[in-house]
Write an enzyme that holds these catalytic residues in place. Structure first.
Site, mmCIF file in Angstrom:
data_model
loop_
_atom_site.group_PDB
_atom_site.id
_atom_site.type_symbol
_atom_site.label_atom_id
_atom_site.label_comp_id
_atom_site.label_asym_id
_atom_site.label_seq_id
_atom_site.Cartn_x
_atom_site.Cartn_y
_atom_site.Cartn_z
ATOM 1 C CG HIS A 9 139.580 55.069 27.320
ATOM 2 N ND1 HIS A 9 139.513 55.707 28.542
ATOM 3 C CD2 HIS A 9 140.780 55.421 26.769
ATOM 4 C CE1 HIS A 9 140.622 56.415 28.729
ATOM 5 N NE2 HIS A 9 141.403 56.255 27.683
ATOM 6 C CD GLU A 41 143.845 58.642 28.804
ATOM 7 O OE1 GLU A 41 144.703 57.904 28.274
ATOM 8 O OE2 GLU A 41 142.698 58.786 28.336
ATOM 9 C CG HIS A 97 144.931 53.414 26.310
ATOM 10 N ND1 HIS A 97 145.551 53.797 27.483
ATOM 11 C CD2 HIS A 97 144.174 54.486 25.931
ATOM 12 C CE1 HIS A 97 145.192 55.026 27.801
ATOM 13 N NE2 HIS A 97 144.348 55.473 26.875
ATOM 14 C CD GLU A 98 142.197 54.985 22.681
ATOM 15 O OE1 GLU A 98 141.078 55.356 23.104
ATOM 16 O OE2 GLU A 98 143.234 55.662 22.857
#
Length: 291
Positions: A151, A224, A147-148
């Protein structure tokens, strides 16, 4: 966490720059007779202040995160098996995402948390809390890291800096107009801007900045969902859903501290406007419906 640190730094820098401009008399070029303003000059000054504040905060984002959160960057060679596993995992996912190897750090916090920051996707920082390492299994941690990494790969911090810079510009622009009108029309000050202008302008900046944060939080919530999808692609959809379920188990709505509601775990419709993350159930549902 990266959103909070970015916004806090941005506000601080905006205040400092506006004070410096006032002390140097640079805002004097905006003064005119009556209630007239040189709007072109005001817009230019506003853009300089707004964009400078946003990009300085972006440039300082890694340093701010390390200092504020006490992030300990894992050095080579790693000292423990956990550090070795984390470095290998981040390196693998960074290669899959097509970005340079980020710095990897750990910070002390009992809650399960993680964030990524940095102005360049090839020299970012990915940090996880000790609570996350303790409370989640390796599959779930892999999804959180994915997930990070997403980003970073999507350039979310740079895009947010651009968006925040534009919002800063118009916040300062309209706050200056409000301060000027109050100073000249209500306080009847016919000379250079008085204390009424500066107080009103500062209060207007805070109020308008608060409203502008609604747009920043909307963008954050939108990204997100994208980061969840990216984490699912890197680690597997099942692992990403499992990680979000783990957060649900840890942060039950009735036990949730108010400060965590701001980060999107729960809240009313009004509160959702200021959440940086969508509710977990919505994120899980989006992953379940993902093709």
């Amino acid at each position: 966490m990266r959103i909070f640190l970015f916004l806090a730094t941005n506000v601080a820098i905006m205040v400092v720059i506006s004070i410096v401009f006032s002390l140097l008399g640079l805002t004097g070029t905006l003064d005119a007779q009556g209630i007239n303003l040189d709007l072109n000059a005001l817009l230019i000054v506003s853009a300089v202040i707004g964009m400078t504040g946003s990009f300085i905060s972006l440039a300082l984002s890694k340093w701010t995160a390390k200092q504020t959160m006490g992030v300990q960057v894992i050095e080579q060679p790693p000292q423990t098996q956990t550090e070795q596993w984390l470095l290998a995992l981040v390196a693998k996912q960074a290669q899959q995402a097509g970005i340079g190897m980020p710095e990897v750090g750990v910070f002390e916090a009992p809650e399960a948390n993680a964030f990524a920051t940095g102005m360049n996707k090839n020299s970012a920082l990915v940090a996880v809390s000790t609570g996350l390492l303790q409370r989640m299994n390796k599959d779930e941690i892999e999804a959180v890291i994915g997930h990070e990494i997403t980003h970073v790969a999507n350039g979310d911090m740079v895009t947010m800096a651009l968006m925040q810079g534009v919002l800063n510009t118009f916040v300062y622009f309209f706050a200056s107009i409000i301060g000027h009108v109050v100073d000249r029309v209500i306080l009847q000050n016919e000379r250079e801007h008085g204390i009424g202008y500066f107080i009103t302008q500062m209060v207007a900046q805070i109020a308008l900045g608060f409203l502008a944060s609604i747009l920043v939080m909307w963008f954050s919530r939108y990204r997100e969902f994208k980061a969840d999808a990216g984490g699912a692609n890197l680690a597997g959809r099942g692992k990403m859903i499992s990680a979000l379920r783990a957060l649900q188990r840890e942060y039950e709505p009735q036990d949730l501290p108010g400060q965590l509601e701001v980060f999107g775990i729960n809240g009313s419709n009004a509160q959702k406007l200021f959440m940086s993350h969508p509710p977990l159930e919505e994120r899980i549902e989006a992953l379940q419906n993902m093709r």
